[in-house]
Structure formats: C-alpha cells, structure tokens
Design an enzyme around this catalytic site. Structure first.
Site, PDB file in Angstrom:
ATOM      1  N   ARG A  62      12.135  -2.209  22.966  1.00 53.43           N
ATOM      2  CA  ARG A  62      12.718  -1.690  24.209  1.00 53.43           C
ATOM      3  C   ARG A  62      11.705  -1.650  25.344  1.00 53.43           C
ATOM      4  NH1 ARG A  62      14.863   1.375  20.004  1.00 53.43           N
ATOM      5  NH2 ARG A  62      13.199   2.859  20.387  1.00 53.43           N
ATOM      6  N   GLU A  99       6.181   9.117  11.744  1.00 51.50           N
ATOM      7  CA  GLU A  99       6.620  10.357  11.097  1.00 51.50           C
ATOM      8  C   GLU A  99       7.030  10.095   9.647  1.00 51.50           C
ATOM      9  OE1 GLU A  99       9.322  12.894  13.482  1.00 51.50           O
ATOM     10  OE2 GLU A  99       9.054  11.331  14.994  1.00 51.50           O
TER      11      GLU A  99
END
Length: 177
Positions: A62, A99
């Site tokens: 993106r 994460e």
C-alpha cells in the site's frame, strides 16, 4: 475544522482484525474516495516539495499507492521495497519482527545510490518495524534516510522512539482504543 478531517471520515475501522483485540485501520477506503486520496497526495506534495529529497523508497504494497504519485509529482525516482523473493537480481535484505512473527524485505542494489537522500513511505506506521528495516536497506546501499512518512500513524505504539532520530511525519494520528 482540521484539514485532515476528510481522512478521519474516509478511513474504515475494522475491529478484531487480523486478530481479536486489534482495531485495523483500512487505508484502502481512502483509495475508493477520490477526494480523500487527492487530499493525501496534495498534502504530501505540500510537505515535501521544498525538501532536499533525491528519491522515495516505498514499502510494499500500500505504500506504493502513495509513494508512486508523489515521486511522479516531485520528479524523483521511486525505489520499491518488496517482500523477500519478489525481486530478481542482486538485492539488499533486512529482517524485522512483527506482532505475530518475522518478515524479510528487499530492495534492488542497483536502485539505491550512495550519498542520496531518501524519504521512506508506508501507508500506516504502527510499531515502526517495517521502516527500521527499510532504513537498513537504504543504508546498506550507502543512502541516507532523511524522513519517514505515513498517511496514518498510531503513536500509542511508540514508533517515534524506534525511528529516532529520523523525523516522522503522518497526515493523521489515530488510536487503537
């Protein structure tokens, strides 16, 4: 009214994605709103038109959607930072923690010029891991990262301390709460 309110209204918030407890900010909703997307690009040009930037490096995928039109408008090169295995030829490589695991990114060695100043762009800055790794790629080629940019920032995740002393600019700061 804040001039970036158009972004706040355009950004879709998706609770519990990609896992329970995460509020996901979906930047693709800016892309389907021509006014919001144009606003992003106009603001980016306003911010960077007079800065000494020789090239832009953009994080997959993106980040490309914001960096490519900015590079075009500024008349400077665009370096693509891709996930491992997506680029042919000789590449610089850097790994970073997510994460939920680890990832590796790459950039063509021939695309990075020693001594040049780079703006590194991603769509959203959360923990800063992608940008730290992107900086490593630029530095492997002898380039200088002079600033990081994200359309959205999540300052509560403390990306600024991880990216210091490089300045960080975002158009809008949001909270996961």
């Amino acid at each position: 009214m804040n001039k970036d309110d158009i972004l706040d209204k355009a950004i879709r918030r998706v609770p519990n994605f990609p896992r329970q407890g995460i509020l996901f900010f979906d930047v693709t909703s800016i892309l389907i709103n021509p006014d919001a997307y144009k606003h992003c690009l106009d603001r980016m040009v306003e911010i960077y038109k007079d800065k000494h930037i020789d090239a832009i490096a953009a994080a997959e995928s993106r980040g490309f959607l914001f960096a490519a039109p900015l590079a075009d408008r500024l008349g400077i090169p665009l370096v693509l930072i891709r996930k491992k295995g997506k680029l042919p030829g000789d590449v610089y490589r850097a790994s970073y923690s997510l994460e939920y695991g680890e990832s590796t990114i790459e950039a063509h060695k021939s695309d990075i010029t020693a001594g040049k100043n780079y703006l590194v762009i991603d769509d959203l800055i959360a923990t800063g891991g992608t940008l730290v790794a992107s900086k490593s790629l630029i530095e492997q080629g002898g380039g200088n990262v002079v600033e990081f940019f994200g359309v959205i920032g999540i300052p509560e995740l403390d990306y600024a301390s991880k990216l210091a002393p490089i300045p960080v600019t975002t158009l809008i700061d949001l909270s996961e709460k």
